[in-house]
Design an enzyme around this catalytic site. Structure first.
Site, PDB file in Angstrom:
ATOM      1  N   LYS A  97       0.907  -1.263   0.057  1.00 14.52           N
ATOM      2  CA  LYS A  97      -0.044  -0.022   0.163  1.00 14.52           C
ATOM      3  C   LYS A  97       0.936   1.394  -0.111  1.00 14.52           C
ATOM      4  O   LYS A  97       0.258   2.324  -0.444  1.00 14.52           O
ATOM      5  CB  LYS A  97      -0.742  -0.107   1.187  1.00 14.52           C
ATOM      6  CG  LYS A  97      -1.790  -1.144   1.213  1.00 14.52           C
ATOM      7  CD  LYS A  97      -2.684  -1.090   2.542  1.00 14.52           C
ATOM      8  CE  LYS A  97      -3.275  -2.255   2.934  1.00 14.52           C
ATOM      9  NZ  LYS A  97      -3.888  -2.423   4.310  1.00 14.52           N
ATOM     10  N   GLY A  98       2.077   1.162   0.521  1.00 12.11           N
ATOM     11  CA  GLY A  98       2.935   2.271   0.736  1.00 12.11           C
ATOM     12  C   GLY A  98       2.981   3.334  -0.219  1.00 12.11           C
ATOM     13  O   GLY A  98       3.204   4.252  -0.012  1.00 12.11           O
ATOM     14  N   ASP A 114      14.872  -0.611   1.276  1.00  2.87           N
ATOM     15  CA  ASP A 114      15.701  -0.961   2.517  1.00  2.87           C
ATOM     16  C   ASP A 114      16.821  -1.796   1.950  1.00  2.87           C
ATOM     17  O   ASP A 114      17.751  -1.478   1.531  1.00  2.87           O
ATOM     18  CB  ASP A 114      14.807  -1.258   3.537  1.00  2.87           C
ATOM     19  CG  ASP A 114      15.475  -1.483   4.927  1.00  2.87           C
ATOM     20  OD1 ASP A 114      16.594  -1.207   4.955  1.00  2.87           O
ATOM     21  OD2 ASP A 114      14.519  -1.550   5.827  1.00  2.87           O
ATOM     22  N   VAL A 120      10.989   4.982   8.805  1.00  7.54           N
ATOM     23  CA  VAL A 120      10.207   6.250   8.835  1.00  7.54           C
ATOM     24  C   VAL A 120       8.893   5.790   8.579  1.00  7.54           C
ATOM     25  O   VAL A 120       8.608   4.607   8.115  1.00  7.54           O
ATOM     26  CB  VAL A 120      10.968   6.987   7.827  1.00  7.54           C
ATOM     27  CG1 VAL A 120      12.159   7.786   8.218  1.00  7.54           C
ATOM     28  CG2 VAL A 120      11.045   6.160   6.445  1.00  7.54           C
TER      29      VAL A 120
HETATM   30  P1  IMP Z   1      13.179  -4.083   1.348  1.00 10.58           P
HETATM   31  O1  IMP Z   1      12.680  -5.192   0.621  1.00 10.58           O
HETATM   32  O2  IMP Z   1      14.112  -4.135   2.530  1.00 10.58           O
HETATM   33  O3  IMP Z   1      13.922  -3.220   0.565  1.00 10.58           O
HETATM   34  O4  IMP Z   1      12.136  -3.534   2.198  1.00 10.58           O
HETATM   35  C1  IMP Z   1      11.129  -2.848   1.325  1.00 10.58           C
HETATM   36  C2  IMP Z   1       9.703  -2.626   2.106  1.00 10.58           C
HETATM   37  O5  IMP Z   1       9.739  -2.766   3.293  1.00 10.58           O
HETATM   38  C3  IMP Z   1       9.079  -1.124   1.558  1.00 10.58           C
HETATM   39  O6  IMP Z   1       8.286  -1.649   0.319  1.00 10.58           O
HETATM   40  C4  IMP Z   1       8.183  -0.855   2.748  1.00 10.58           C
HETATM   41  O7  IMP Z   1       7.023  -1.836   2.757  1.00 10.58           O
HETATM   42  C5  IMP Z   1       8.892  -1.675   3.807  1.00 10.58           C
HETATM   43  N1  IMP Z   1       9.847  -0.618   4.542  1.00 10.58           N
HETATM   44  C6  IMP Z   1      11.276  -0.624   4.814  1.00 10.58           C
HETATM   45  N2  IMP Z   1      11.736   0.214   5.342  1.00 10.58           N
HETATM   46  C7  IMP Z   1      10.529   0.919   5.840  1.00 10.58           C
HETATM   47  C8  IMP Z   1      10.295   2.180   6.655  1.00 10.58           C
HETATM   48  O8  IMP Z   1      11.422   2.817   6.935  1.00 10.58           O
HETATM   49  N3  IMP Z   1       9.280   2.399   6.876  1.00 10.58           N
HETATM   50  C9  IMP Z   1       7.923   1.704   6.475  1.00 10.58           C
HETATM   51  N4  IMP Z   1       8.117   0.812   5.644  1.00 10.58           N
HETATM   52  C10 IMP Z   1       9.494   0.139   5.372  1.00 10.58           C
END
Ligand code: IMP
Length: 179
Positions: free
Chosen positions: A43-44, A103, A153
């Site tokens: 949803k983000g 992330d 965040v």
């Molecule tokens: P990744 O696979 O570790 O890159 O994580 C990506 C997903 O994790 C993003 O699409 C978000 O849904 C969630 N996410 C990662 N960091 C944050 C944050 O600081 N706040 C909120 N959601 C996060």
């Protein structure tokens, strides 16, 4: 309203709006009138995608995908599962993945591979936020809104335990893990 679980503002509302306008201009120029399919990752990304779409002067189509990665509320495991898939066929389309935040980069790596296999005419990524120094895989993102420190965040679409998505800025979350 003061919330003890929120820390400092990382990106202000003005900075967000200005950067979205810049990204819109860059996309308008790069796609040179070609139609683009915006693929929002729910949803983000919903708020960012809605503002970004209004900042581009191109023929735009929309589609959405919802993915979940296993792990805690604030940590990704890298194992991603599709909760809701796209409606549209990607062949012959210029696809732009619109992500809220990268992330570890694992979610994006999975999405890119999955969508590339569907034969789009082109595939690029526009991420609003990129956390510095955390990527386990090279994220290869053409359009980045802001590079931010590796803190958790919320706001402008981003949540913890489904809260805070409606804040018009990006702010540090300092409370307990929501799950
Ligand atoms: P990744 O696979 O570790 O890159 O994580 C990506 C997903 O994790 C993003 O699409 C978000 O849904 C969630 N996410 C990662 N960091 C944050 C944050 O600081 N706040 C909120 N959601 C996060």
């Amino acid at each position: 309203m003061t919330d003890p679980h929120l820390g400092r503002i990382v990106v202000t509302e003005d900075e967000l709006q200005q950067r979205v306008r810049e990204l819109g201009k860059e996309l308008t120029s790069d796609y040179g009138g070609r139609p683009v399919l915006l693929v929002g990752v729910l949803k983000g990304a919903f708020m960012f995608m809605s503002d970004l779409a209004r900042a581009v002067d191109l023929p735009v189509e929309f589609d959405f995908m919802s993915v979940a990665s296993y792990g805690s509320a604030t940590r990704t495991s890298g194992v991603v599962r599709i909760l809701m898939d796209l409606d549209l066929d990607l062949s012959e389309r210029h696809v732009l993945i619109v992500e809220d935040i990268v992330d570890s980069g694992l979610t994006l790596a999975y999405l890119r591979k999955n969508l590339a296999a569907r034969g789009p005419a082109s595939l690029e990524v526009c991420a609003l936020l990129l956390k510095e120094g955390l990527q386990k895989v090279d994220p290869d993102i053409k359009y980045v809104g802001f590079r931010i420190p590796p803190d958790f965040v919320v706001g402008y679409g981003l949540d913890v335990g489904q809260r805070y998505r409606n804040l018009p800025y990006i702010i540090e979350y300092t409370g307990p893990d929501a799950e």
